[in-house]
Design a protein around this motif. Structure first.
Motif, PDB file in Angstrom:
ATOM      1  N   GLU A  72       4.971 -10.253 -46.353  1.00  0.00           N
ATOM      2  CA  GLU A  72       5.996  -9.510 -47.077  1.00  0.00           C
ATOM      3  C   GLU A  72       6.776  -8.643 -46.125  1.00  0.00           C
ATOM      4  O   GLU A  72       6.315  -8.375 -45.015  1.00  0.00           O
ATOM      5  N   LEU A  74      10.946  -9.404 -47.635  1.00  0.00           N
ATOM      6  CA  LEU A  74      12.387  -9.402 -47.413  1.00  0.00           C
ATOM      7  C   LEU A  74      13.056  -8.769 -48.626  1.00  0.00           C
ATOM      8  O   LEU A  74      12.846  -9.208 -49.758  1.00  0.00           O
ATOM      9  N   ARG A  75      13.868  -7.739 -48.381  1.00  0.00           N
ATOM     10  CA  ARG A  75      14.552  -7.030 -49.453  1.00  0.00           C
ATOM     11  C   ARG A  75      16.019  -7.452 -49.454  1.00  0.00           C
ATOM     12  O   ARG A  75      16.779  -7.118 -48.529  1.00  0.00           O
ATOM     13  N   LEU A  76      16.421  -8.193 -50.477  1.00  0.00           N
ATOM     14  CA  LEU A  76      17.798  -8.668 -50.561  1.00  0.00           C
ATOM     15  C   LEU A  76      18.743  -7.496 -50.756  1.00  0.00           C
ATOM     16  O   LEU A  76      18.669  -6.771 -51.743  1.00  0.00           O
ATOM     17  N   VAL A  85      15.428 -11.859 -41.312  1.00  0.00           N
ATOM     18  CA  VAL A  85      15.035 -13.061 -42.049  1.00  0.00           C
ATOM     19  C   VAL A  85      14.341 -14.048 -41.114  1.00  0.00           C
ATOM     20  O   VAL A  85      13.254 -14.550 -41.402  1.00  0.00           O
ATOM     21  N   VAL A 102       9.855 -11.958 -51.478  1.00  0.00           N
ATOM     22  CA  VAL A 102      11.229 -11.469 -51.485  1.00  0.00           C
ATOM     23  C   VAL A 102      11.421 -10.610 -52.728  1.00  0.00           C
ATOM     24  O   VAL A 102      10.922 -10.948 -53.812  1.00  0.00           O
ATOM     25  N   LEU A 116      19.304 -15.865 -51.514  1.00  0.00           N
ATOM     26  CA  LEU A 116      17.960 -16.411 -51.629  1.00  0.00           C
ATOM     27  C   LEU A 116      17.947 -17.895 -51.271  1.00  0.00           C
ATOM     28  O   LEU A 116      17.032 -18.367 -50.585  1.00  0.00           O
ATOM     29  N   PRO A 130       9.861 -18.973 -49.915  1.00  0.00           N
ATOM     30  CA  PRO A 130      10.145 -17.620 -50.384  1.00  0.00           C
ATOM     31  C   PRO A 130       9.835 -17.501 -51.876  1.00  0.00           C
ATOM     32  O   PRO A 130      10.188 -18.389 -52.663  1.00  0.00           O
ATOM     33  N   LEU A 132      10.137 -14.868 -55.143  1.00  0.00           N
ATOM     34  CA  LEU A 132      10.815 -13.673 -55.632  1.00  0.00           C
ATOM     35  C   LEU A 132       9.898 -12.919 -56.581  1.00  0.00           C
ATOM     36  O   LEU A 132       9.376 -13.494 -57.544  1.00  0.00           O
TER      37      LEU A 132
END
Length: 277
Positions: A72, A74-76, A85, A102, A116, A130, A132
């Motif tokens: 862990e 990735l923060r969009l 990334v 994500v 994404l 990935p 979510l």
């Protein structure tokens, strides 16, 4: 049939990751989750910021035989860089995990789907999916919102028992989504417990609960048995930082988590059989 049970890193961010790995192995876990990106402030567990730390945790994984269930996070957002990334995907592949968590920190739905989808495309050659995770204090709050983003992007959805309940979701909703979209949408799940009633104080209180005031599986009021039955055969990540275990040594925290999850009344929690990563 054995099911992988992983010890999540959220309760071990202040510990060096090789300490987390060693504690998980001694307590009986099959795998861990690891932090490789997305820390809002420096934490000892973040592998993405220290090459020597990466070497130590890889050695610990080899010596214990533990796998890595996910990395862990990735923060969009408009601030998420291509380098972050790529670095997270490379670390996921190096650690041998198939899953990269994500969250949508700040993008509108259409932009989030595009971003994404690009991450899914970049991660595919490494064998990484990935996933979510919906949370009530992000731009992707509910299971439905997560599915609406993940399906067109080709991503998975990570169901967390606490976030599902706090967003108004239900086990029946998970089961219906599984029937509609198929097994691949939900590759694994996160387990903890909580009171049915949300803490007072709005969004910040919900965030504080998620970060540090969950309950160990089986010690609250969530329908964990129903959730496990709705998603049979999945690996489980125990993500349950609690007020009662915060002051414990890492091994004692790990043992408390293991005792709790194996006491949950579900056959998949009673096996310690290890599956390949």
């Amino acid at each position: 049939m054995g099911h992988r049970i992983a010890l999540a890193c959220l309760d071990f961010l202040d510990d060096e990751p090789e300490v987390h790995v060693a504690a998980a192995a001694e307590a009986g876990f099959d795998a861990v989750t690891l932090r490789v990106a997305g820390s809002r402030e420096p934490v000892a567990a973040d592998l993405g910021r220290d090459e020597h730390r990466r070497g130590r945790v890889l050695a610990a994984l080899r010596s214990t035989g533990l796998g890595v269930l996910d990395v862990e996070v990735l923060r969009l957002s408009t601030h998420l860089s291509l380098a972050e990334v790529s670095g997270a995907i490379e670390l996921a592949a190096e650690l041998g995990t198939r899953h990269l968590v994500v969250v949508n920190a700040g993008l509108a739905p259409a932009e989030a789907v595009d971003r994404l989808a690009a991450i899914v495309e970049e991660a595919a050659p490494a064998g990484v999916l990935p996933c979510l995770e919906p949370m009530v204090f992000t731009r992707c709050r509910t299971l439905t919102e997560a599915i609406d983003l993940a399906v067109p992007a080709g991503a998975g959805v990570l169901v967390d028992a606490l976030h599902l309940h706090r967003s108004g979701g239900s086990v029946a909703e998970v089961a219906a989504a599984l029937e509609t979209h198929g097994d691949a949408l939900f590759p694994y799940l996160q387990l903890c417990d909580a009171p049915l009633a949300a803490p007072e104080g709005g969004t910040e209180a919900l965030r504080a609960e998620a970060l540090a005031a969950r309950l160990l599986p089986g010690t609250g009021e969530l329908d964990l048995t129903g959730l496990l039955a709705a998603l049979p055969g999945r690996a489980v990540s125990v993500e349950a930082p609690t007020a009662t275990t915060r002051a414990m040594a890492p091994l004692d925290r790990a043992r408390a988590a293991w005792a709790a999850v194996t006491a949950v009344d579900c056959p998949q929690q009673t096996s310690t059989a290890k599956e390949a990563s």
